[in-house]
Design a protein around this motif. Structure first.
Motif, PDB file in Angstrom:
ATOM      1  N   SER A 146       0.340   6.671  -6.767  1.00 61.73           N
ATOM      2  CA  SER A 146      -0.850   7.462  -7.104  1.00 61.73           C
ATOM      3  C   SER A 146      -0.550   8.954  -6.991  1.00 61.73           C
ATOM      4  CB  SER A 146      -2.021   7.078  -6.199  1.00 61.73           C
ATOM      5  OG  SER A 146      -1.800   7.507  -4.861  1.00 61.73           O
ATOM      6  N   ASN A 169       0.822  -1.217   0.000  1.00 60.90           N
ATOM      7  CA  ASN A 169       0.000   0.000   0.000  1.00 60.90           C
ATOM      8  C   ASN A 169       0.850   1.259   0.000  1.00 60.90           C
ATOM      9  OD1 ASN A 169      -2.420  -1.364  -0.090  1.00 60.90           O
ATOM     10  ND2 ASN A 169      -2.831  -1.208   2.116  1.00 60.90           N
ATOM     11  N   ASP A 171      -9.223   5.078  -3.124  1.00 62.34           N
ATOM     12  CA  ASP A 171      -8.660   3.865  -3.719  1.00 62.34           C
ATOM     13  C   ASP A 171      -7.153   3.944  -3.901  1.00 62.34           C
ATOM     14  OD1 ASP A 171      -8.517   5.717  -5.702  1.00 62.34           O
ATOM     15  OD2 ASP A 171      -9.677   4.583  -7.193  1.00 62.34           O
ATOM     16  N   ASP A 172      -6.490   4.891  -3.204  1.00 66.72           N
ATOM     17  CA  ASP A 172      -5.057   5.064  -3.416  1.00 66.72           C
ATOM     18  C   ASP A 172      -4.229   4.919  -2.136  1.00 66.72           C
ATOM     19  OD1 ASP A 172      -5.705   7.329  -2.026  1.00 66.72           O
ATOM     20  OD2 ASP A 172      -5.144   8.750  -3.590  1.00 66.72           O
ATOM     21  N   HIS A 192      -4.755  -2.150  -1.321  1.00 70.50           N
ATOM     22  CA  HIS A 192      -5.525  -3.211  -0.683  1.00 70.50           C
ATOM     23  C   HIS A 192      -6.218  -2.630   0.545  1.00 70.50           C
ATOM     24  CE1 HIS A 192      -6.599  -6.849   1.429  1.00 70.50           C
ATOM     25  NE2 HIS A 192      -6.179  -7.601   0.420  1.00 70.50           N
ATOM     26  N   ALA A 239       1.655   1.802  -3.549  1.00 70.99           N
ATOM     27  CA  ALA A 239       0.447   2.219  -4.268  1.00 70.99           C
ATOM     28  C   ALA A 239       0.123   3.678  -3.972  1.00 70.99           C
ATOM     29  CB  ALA A 239      -0.722   1.320  -3.871  1.00 70.99           C
ATOM     30  N   LYS A 292      -1.624  -2.560  -6.532  1.00 68.86           N
ATOM     31  CA  LYS A 292      -2.869  -1.824  -6.334  1.00 68.86           C
ATOM     32  C   LYS A 292      -3.132  -1.717  -4.825  1.00 68.86           C
ATOM     33  CE  LYS A 292      -3.816  -1.625 -10.739  1.00 68.86           C
ATOM     34  NZ  LYS A 292      -3.749  -0.324 -11.489  1.00 68.86           N
TER      35      LYS A 292
END
Length: 540
Positions: free
Chosen positions: A179, A172, A219-220, A539, A175, A537
């Motif tokens: 982002s 994460n 979502d980031d 989670h 990710a 991505k």
């Protein structure tokens, strides 16, 4: 005469307050003298050197007038040219130490003599009457909680069970930063590292990243509204811990007076922290104690709840679980975050250090896969950087207070029962008697031992600086703390090329006097240095 001359130069309300404090202090000091035969003998034994004090109040006025309060001790020790000093605050002896030899003596030879904790009202408020391991007195409660934590919570078995949870947050992290790169956003390293530390701690403690049922996330990797507030409250509670307030030494007499705003802040913030933690804990306890219960132990909370003694009774009470969860929250996040920010700043200040760290990552891990926890033993240069950051940029001025539960000695000086003993982190790590060129950031100084290169750890048992402390009151989470710290730094460096953001301006390594953080949060611009398919991505 000394007190009279000072009061006449002060505003009238403060004159009244000072006279009242002197009166209460006189009663307090007289009580101490009458109840403890040791005190009357202090003058016949050699205490460590200290500044001259006032009648009755001792050095309390000097402490009261100084901001930040830690500066008072530093200036006094510098003036006295000593590595151990004794201060008298209304009869409470406060011993400060910046010598590695005396620190080793304190935590090895005299460890059991100094294994107690102060009984302060703020600690009682935050930790539910001293129920957690870190603040409990040296005795049955401390022994019980330490055994549970060392043999169960921090066991190899339990930490291995939580590898997946930690790996999710390491993914994460990438990710989240990726982002921000895609949106051309600035990377605030302090905010990023605190989010990582928070999310990883929540996964291990509660088995989830979210603290409310809504589970509202972008979502980031950004925290939801509740999680942001939870994190803020954790740090606010951390800042309520003892910090050399006059109330720390007159707690018995001024409990309820809210001197320095300590008590109100501790009460408000710890209650807010409980409002997030306790519903999760209570719901989980009820789940386990229903018929059938939960199918498997999956996190630290499950472990606490399910432990039983030889008679089949639950070993840890719900109140003890709640207090210990608060302690885990406030102990797990600031150290890795502070280390990350300062390490990256020092690397940017000396590009050769950054190049060496990247070279090691490329040789040990490569660019075809992401760094994993199993790589940590081989990332010696990166760990040497973390050690050097601990040495020169500690996350706090002093380790948590130790209290002498019996008369003892340190450095040949007499240390009376009840003395508060403080080991100064910058005083050790930046001491020219211990380190050559102490203000120069040089990771290589940690790579050699007896002329040969050996595996680097973040533990410093010789007390030449403080990473996780040592002795009976040393940090029991060394392994998980090391893992969180090194993984965060390694993943970030492996994943991104970085440079100072234009809004940060020239790199400044100036520190905040009170908290030892960078005075300006480190802002970076980043670009990916790995293949696009390697960036995970988010989670939830």
């Amino acid at each position: 005469m000394m007190i009279m001359s000072l009061t006449t130069s002060l505003p009238y309300p403060f004159q009244i307050l000072l006279v009242f404090i002197v009166s209460i202090a006189s009663i307090s000091l007289l009580g101490r003298i009458l109840s403890s035969p040791t005190k009357s003998k202090d003058r016949y034994r050699q205490l460590p050197p200290g500044p001259r004090g006032w009648p009755i109040l001792g050095n309390l006025p000097g402490l009261f007038m100084t901001r930040p309060r830690t500066k008072y001790f530093h200036l006094a020790m510098k003036k006295l040219n000593t590595d151990i000093a004794c201060f008298n605050f209304v009869g409470v002896r406060v011993i400060t130490i910046s010598s590695d030899e005396i620190a080793r003596e304190a935590f090895k030879e005299r460890d059991i003599d100094l294994a107690d904790r102060p009984k302060l009202f703020t600690l009682k408020i935050i930790f539910d009457n001293y129920k957690s391991m870190g603040v409990s007195s040296y005795g049955e409660q401390f022994m019980k909680m330490k055994k549970v934590i060392t043999t169960e919570i921090m066991s190899v078995k339990t930490l291995n069970m939580l590898v997946a949870a930690r790996t999710i947050e390491a993914d994460n992290l990438l990710a989240y930063v990726h982002s921000m790169y895609q949106r051309s956003e600035t990377v605030d390293v302090r905010e990023l590292s605190r989010v990582y530390g928070y999310a990883t701690t929540m996964r291990m403690l509660f088995g989830r990243r979210h603290v409310t049922q809504e589970n509202v996330f972008s979502d980031d990797g950004r925290l939801g509204k509740a999680e942001k507030h939870h994190l803020e409250v954790i740090f606010n509670t951390l800042y309520c811990l003892p910090g050399f307030s006059p109330a720390d030494y007159m707690d018995k007499w001024f409990k309820g007076w809210n001197i320095d705003g300590q008590e109100e802040s501790a009460r408000v913030n710890s209650n807010l922290l409980r409002s997030y933690n306790n519903p999760i804990i209570e719901e989980r306890i009820e789940l386990w104690r229903q018929k059938g219960g939960k199918p498997a132990v999956e996190d630290w909370l499950d472990t606490f709840i399910t432990l039983k003694d030889q008679s089949g009774n639950y070993l840890v009470t719900p109140d003890e679980i709640k207090a210990q969860c608060i302690e885990f929250c406030i102990a797990a996040i600031d150290n890795p975050a502070n280390n990350m920010e300062w390490t990256l700043a020092e690397m940017l200040n000396n590009q050769e250090i950054l190049k060496k760290a990247l070279k090691e990552l490329d040789e040990v891990v490569g660019k075809d896969r992401l760094v994993q926890e199993s790589d940590i033993p081989n990332l010696n240069y990166l760990k040497a950087c973390c050690r050097e950051t601990f040495r020169i940029h500690p996350s706090a001025h002093y380790i948590p207070t130790h209290v002498a539960h019996q008369d003892t000695t340190l450095g040949g000086y007499f240390i009376p029962q009840g003395s508060h003993v403080h080991i100064c982190r910058p005083g050790l790590g930046r001491n020219p008697k211990i380190w050559k060129d102490p203000l120069v950031y040089k990771p290589e100084r940690h790579l050699q031992g007896d002329g040969i290169t050996k595996e680097v750890t973040l533990v410093e048992t010789e007390m030449r600086f403080v990473s996780f402390s040592t002795g009976r009151r040393g940090c029991v989470g060394v392994k998980v703390g090391t893992t969180m710290m090194v993984m965060m730094l390694a993943r970030f460096l492996q994943g991104f090329n970085l440079k100072l953001h234009q809004d940060f301006g020239p790199l400044s390594l100036e520190e905040d006097d009170a908290l030892l953080l960078m005075a300006k949060p480190l802002l970076l611009s980043v670009e990916p240095r790995l293949a696009p398919n390697l960036y995970p991505k988010f989670h939830p």
